[in-house]
Design an enzyme around this catalytic site. Structure first.
Site, PDB file in Angstrom:
ATOM      1  N   CYS A   1       0.847  -1.190   0.000  1.00 58.25           N
ATOM      2  CA  CYS A   1       0.000   0.000   0.000  1.00 58.25           C
ATOM      3  C   CYS A   1       0.886   1.244   0.000  1.00 58.25           C
ATOM      4  O   CYS A   1       1.925   1.279   0.661  1.00 58.25           O
ATOM      5  CB  CYS A   1      -0.892  -0.021   1.239  1.00 58.25           C
ATOM      6  SG  CYS A   1      -1.818   1.500   1.526  1.00 58.25           S
TER       7      CYS A   1
ATOM      8  N   CYS B   1       1.455   4.609   3.635  1.00 62.09           N
ATOM      9  CA  CYS B   1       2.472   4.847   4.665  1.00 62.09           C
ATOM     10  C   CYS B   1       3.860   4.548   4.113  1.00 62.09           C
ATOM     11  O   CYS B   1       4.041   3.618   3.332  1.00 62.09           O
ATOM     12  CB  CYS B   1       2.220   3.977   5.895  1.00 62.09           C
ATOM     13  SG  CYS B   1       0.708   4.370   6.797  1.00 62.09           S
TER      14      CYS B   1
ATOM     15  N   CYS C   1      -6.782  -1.024   8.534  1.00 66.33           N
ATOM     16  CA  CYS C   1      -5.790   0.040   8.352  1.00 66.33           C
ATOM     17  C   CYS C   1      -5.498   0.650   9.717  1.00 66.33           C
ATOM     18  O   CYS C   1      -6.347   1.338  10.289  1.00 66.33           O
ATOM     19  CB  CYS C   1      -6.314   1.102   7.389  1.00 66.33           C
ATOM     20  SG  CYS C   1      -5.197   2.512   7.209  1.00 66.33           S
TER      21      CYS C   1
ATOM     22  N   GLU D   1     -12.514  33.195   2.824  1.00 64.90           N
ATOM     23  CA  GLU D   1     -12.364  31.850   2.266  1.00 64.90           C
ATOM     24  C   GLU D   1     -12.774  31.843   0.793  1.00 64.90           C
ATOM     25  O   GLU D   1     -13.685  32.577   0.397  1.00 64.90           O
ATOM     26  CB  GLU D   1     -13.225  30.862   3.070  1.00 64.90           C
ATOM     27  CG  GLU D   1     -13.414  29.492   2.485  1.00 64.90           C
ATOM     28  CD  GLU D   1     -12.114  28.753   2.229  1.00 64.90           C
ATOM     29  OE1 GLU D   1     -11.991  28.161   1.148  1.00 64.90           O
ATOM     30  OE2 GLU D   1     -11.220  28.785   3.108  1.00 64.90           O
TER      31      GLU D   1
ATOM     32  N   CYS E   1       0.905  23.556   5.108  1.00 60.96           N
ATOM     33  CA  CYS E   1       0.982  22.140   4.743  1.00 60.96           C
ATOM     34  C   CYS E   1       2.063  21.907   3.696  1.00 60.96           C
ATOM     35  O   CYS E   1       2.175  20.811   3.147  1.00 60.96           O
ATOM     36  CB  CYS E   1      -0.374  21.635   4.238  1.00 60.96           C
ATOM     37  SG  CYS E   1      -1.009  22.520   2.807  1.00 60.96           S
TER      38      CYS E   1
END
Length: 441
Positions: free
Chosen positions: A89, A92, A169, A324, A398
């Site tokens: 997967c 991660c 998960c 916004e 981020c």
């Protein structure tokens, strides 16, 4: 004249280079950093002080990437991944890395980037951290039908569009993790099983919800199967068809919400909310502490979403204005202000990548600013922020690259970077989030 054609010799196939290396550091993605033949080599899955025979998968002039063929030595700190799908997967990348190593490395990478781009030497520690597993309250799983395998529900493989079927998960909230197997068992029975797009799982404070993207209309039998599942699993189910609208299927009439700083914030199923609620609580509290809010403050909150920072700040100050770019989030923010009986907050819709100087809120004065932009950063609003001459600015990011870029504008305009934190919003992955405090000199 007769012409003879002599085919050109095909170039010899480039041989894949194998070599033995020892890692001496980690990068933010959990790759071991080694050096050989005058190059830096990034090796997936190799820890510091581990030696391995590797195969180079990519080679550039100054660096290369490699994968382990055989690990020759093992660091005793290596962690056994708890997930059976790890390394298949693509979700991660760092389950083999001790959690304190992950956090320290990301914090050091952030500090190094800020120093390289701004010449400011500052630590990104202590890290704002929480649970290393069971933290994710939102996830999207792909759905794909195979004639032989049937319905596959899962996450993408690394560097591939193929899906890895998952029935558990460990990074999901336990309340979502337990839904995976029964949800798949339900979906594979639908008559439109060949025409499903994806499914999203979200955990609100008042229970889990499922959003199913379907490409063909559901039959009445399909709806009954889903309704039965919703009552058995106690989940709210929403359907997303081709018309772009989200419709609630189930008779469990509850609007999802989460609580923060004593407030109840409602959200629509597809609205953006922070994936890690524990870190979100700590992040909001840290921002409020850094801004040192008082009853006389006027605060501007840019890229405010549905009021995640705006409304908690409104409890403490004279006035907050939230701006916004997504109209639906602005509408939800206004609704949340009304539901929480906060009348000292205003919300505006504006494209913050365009000229907003004529808008009424842009004519107002503010002594404190918070911004939480998307990955592209906030280049278009930095000049306006500078003209406000605010005492304090909190930048939540981020993307450390755009944080560093935008920081230079503030530093060149008389601000000092006084605090920096790495936010461990996504443990076991290479994602790096951060927040910074700038104070006017």
């Amino acid at each position: 004249m007769v012409q003879f054609y002599s085919p050109k010799k095909r170039p010899a196939k480039k041989q894949v280079k194998n070599l033995a290396v020892t890692a001496n550091a980690l990068d933010a993605n959990g790759q071991g950093i080694a050096h050989a033949e005058g190059k830096t080599i990034f090796v997936k899955g190799l820890l510091p002080q581990e030696t391995a025979r590797i195969r180079l998968t990519e080679e550039k002039r100054q660096f290369a990437k490699g994968e382990v063929i055989t690990r020759l030595t093992t660091n005793p700190e290596r962690v056994t991944p708890p997930c059976q799908y790890y390394q298949h997967c693509g979700g991660c990348q760092q389950q083999h890395v001790p959690i304190d190593w992950q956090r320290t490395t990301k914090a050091e990478v952030l500090s190094h980037l800020i120093k390289r781009e701004t010449n400011v030497v500052i630590s990104a520690q202590p890290v704002i951290a929480g649970a290393e597993y069971g933290y994710r309250r939102r996830a999207r799983l792909g759905l794909r039908y195979h004639p032989k395998k049937g319905l596959v529900m899962g996450f993408r493989q690394a560097l591939s569009n193929d899906l890895v079927m998952v029935t558990q998960c460990p990074v999901l909230k336990p309340q979502l993790n337990v839904l995976l197997l029964p949800l798949w068992q339900c979906l594979k029975q639908l008559s439109v099983v060949r025409d499903l797009g994806h499914v999203e799982l979200v955990l609100a404070d008042n229970g889990p919800l499922v959003i199913l993207r379907h490409l063909s209309p559901l039959s009445e039998g399909d709806k009954q199967l889903l309704d039965d599942f919703s009552h058995h699993a106690q989940v709210m189910i929403y359907l997303a068809g081709d018309n772009g609208e989200i419709a609630q299927l189930t008779t469990i009439e509850k609007e999802p919400f989460y609580q923060i700083e004593g407030l109840k914030l409602h959200f629509a199923p597809t609205d953006f909310i922070q994936v890690n609620d524990e870190i979100n609580h700590k992040m909001v509290a840290q921002a409020i502490a850094w801004l040192d809010l008082s009853p006389n403050d006027r605060v501007l909150d840019l890229f405010c979403g549905m009021g995640n920072f705006t409304l908690p700040m409104a409890k403490r100050v004279d006035k907050v204005v939230g701006v916004e770019g997504v109209p639906a989030l602005v509408a939800m923010a206004k609704k949340n202000a009304e539901l929480n009986q906060l009348d000292n907050v205003q919300f505006w819709h504006a494209d913050l990548s365009a000229d907003f100087s004529a808008m009424p809120w842009a004519q107002e004065g503010f002594n404190k600013v918070l911004l939480d932009p998307a990955r592209a950063g906030a280049a278009q609003v930095m000049s306006h922020i500078v003209t406000l001459s605010a005492e304090k600015i909190v930048y939540v990011s981020c993307n450390p690259t755009t944080l560093a870029r935008d920081s230079k504008i503030l530093l060149d305009s008389g601000y000092q970077l006084t605090q920096l934190r790495m936010l461990d919003m996504f443990p076991q992955t290479g994602h790096l989030e951060s927040m910074a405090l700038f104070i006017r000199k």
